[in-house]
Design an enzyme around this catalytic site. Sequence first.
Site, PDB file in Angstrom:
ATOM      1  N   ASP A  76       0.825  -1.213   0.000  1.00 21.01           N
ATOM      2  CA  ASP A  76       0.000   0.000   0.000  1.00 21.01           C
ATOM      3  C   ASP A  76       0.857   1.259   0.000  1.00 21.01           C
ATOM      4  O   ASP A  76       2.068   1.207   0.210  1.00 21.01           O
ATOM      5  CB  ASP A  76      -0.978  -0.009   1.193  1.00 21.01           C
ATOM      6  N   ASN A 147      -7.492  -2.639  14.029  1.00 18.79           N
ATOM      7  CA  ASN A 147      -8.887  -2.892  13.657  1.00 18.79           C
ATOM      8  C   ASN A 147      -9.025  -4.122  12.762  1.00 18.79           C
ATOM      9  O   ASN A 147     -10.064  -4.358  12.170  1.00 18.79           O
ATOM     10  CB  ASN A 147      -9.503  -1.658  12.966  1.00 18.79           C
ATOM     11  N   HIS A 149      -7.239  -4.738  10.021  1.00 15.31           N
ATOM     12  CA  HIS A 149      -6.926  -4.562   8.599  1.00 15.31           C
ATOM     13  C   HIS A 149      -5.632  -5.266   8.209  1.00 15.31           C
ATOM     14  O   HIS A 149      -4.752  -5.481   9.036  1.00 15.31           O
ATOM     15  CB  HIS A 149      -6.922  -3.079   8.194  1.00 15.31           C
ATOM     16  N   GLU A 154      -9.630  -2.037   5.129  1.00 11.40           N
ATOM     17  CA  GLU A 154     -10.272  -1.732   6.400  1.00 11.40           C
ATOM     18  C   GLU A 154     -11.493  -2.632   6.592  1.00 11.40           C
ATOM     19  O   GLU A 154     -11.966  -3.269   5.636  1.00 11.40           O
ATOM     20  CB  GLU A 154     -10.704  -0.253   6.405  1.00 11.40           C
TER      21      GLU A 154
HETATM   22  C1  F6R Z   1       1.480  -1.400   6.189  1.00 13.41           C
HETATM   23  C2  F6R Z   1       0.163  -2.013   6.261  1.00 13.41           C
HETATM   24  C3  F6R Z   1      -0.619  -2.102   7.525  1.00 13.41           C
HETATM   25  C4  F6R Z   1       0.221  -2.458   8.758  1.00 13.41           C
HETATM   26  C5  F6R Z   1      -0.652  -2.506  10.011  1.00 13.41           C
HETATM   27  C6  F6R Z   1       0.168  -2.766  11.258  1.00 13.41           C
HETATM   28  O1  F6R Z   1       1.990  -1.444   4.854  1.00 13.41           O
HETATM   29  O2  F6R Z   1      -0.295  -2.419   5.252  1.00 13.41           O
HETATM   30  O3  F6R Z   1      -1.627  -3.074   7.348  1.00 13.41           O
HETATM   31  O4  F6R Z   1       0.840  -3.697   8.557  1.00 13.41           O
HETATM   32  O5  F6R Z   1      -1.338  -1.299  10.150  1.00 13.41           O
HETATM   33  O6  F6R Z   1       0.997  -1.657  11.485  1.00 13.41           O
HETATM   34  P1  F6R Z   1       2.133  -1.697  12.579  1.00 13.41           P
HETATM   35  O7  F6R Z   1       3.103  -2.754  12.127  1.00 13.41           O
HETATM   36  O8  F6R Z   1       2.767  -0.341  12.547  1.00 13.41           O
HETATM   37  O9  F6R Z   1       1.492  -2.051  13.873  1.00 13.41           O
END
Ligand code: F6R
Length: 252
Positions: A76, A147, A149, A154
């Site tokens: 992303d 959440n 995702h 989401e």
């Molecule tokens: C990042 C992504 C998100 C993160 C998720 C966890 O490219 O796609 O799905 O993997 O938000 O984020 P952290 O690792 O910062 O807790």
Amino acid sequence: MLGSTSLEPAVADSKEIARRVAREIATLVEERRRVGRAAVLGLATGSTPLDVYAELVSLHRRGALSFSNVVSFNLDEFLGLARSHQRTFRRFMQDALFDHVDIPPENVHLPDVELHDSQIDAHCADYERAIRRVGGIDLQLLGLGLNGHIGFNEPGSAGDSRTRAVVLHAATRERAIRWFGDLREVPRRAITMGIGTILEARRVRLIVTGEHKRDVLTRLLEGGVTPDLPASFLHAHGDARLFADTAAVAQS
Ligand code: F6R
């Protein structure tokens, strides 16, 4: 309970998880090199994979791993920042990994951060085509959002969703304040690979670390497959593995 899912967690210290996942990636890259092929990696940003990237850089510095046959696709990217902005995911990846290894720059793919609305659909279709053109993703690295995702899929995202523009949830933008300093600076939209795109990766490795992930990990391990918890679609993947540290695994 933990028993009946392909996502039963391998529990270890977070540094040990990073070493294991980095070793698996290194083995994959080497196997592909031996047969004259590229290894196609799906990569994530965020705090979770930083230790994996540090391990990969360390393997490279010791001469134990070359990225010359690696092709990467990030999950992303934000929408609406300038390409030169210091908080793009491209910049994050350069700092964490790409600037320290020998990956050919033309093999690196992230969605573009700076697009007009009229360009977005074609750009997303191109991203999907680029993944297909190299034969699909061999190994997709994932972190888990609070959440539920994965990527920026989401809650409410469909299991067959593809690469597309999405509106970030309030909770996701709140979490991003740590990178941007102020909520007003956090982009409202992003481009993400879809859940369908992620599920087509031949292997998926989900890493969940830290006490703050306990509740969402419990939901993932106890619940069924539901768009309310996008990561739960991974239960249906034939080769998805979950690595969790002791802080993230709730005591029973
Ligand atoms: C990042 C992504 C998100 C993160 C998720 C966890 O490219 O796609 O799905 O993997 O938000 O984020 P952290 O690792 O910062 O807790």
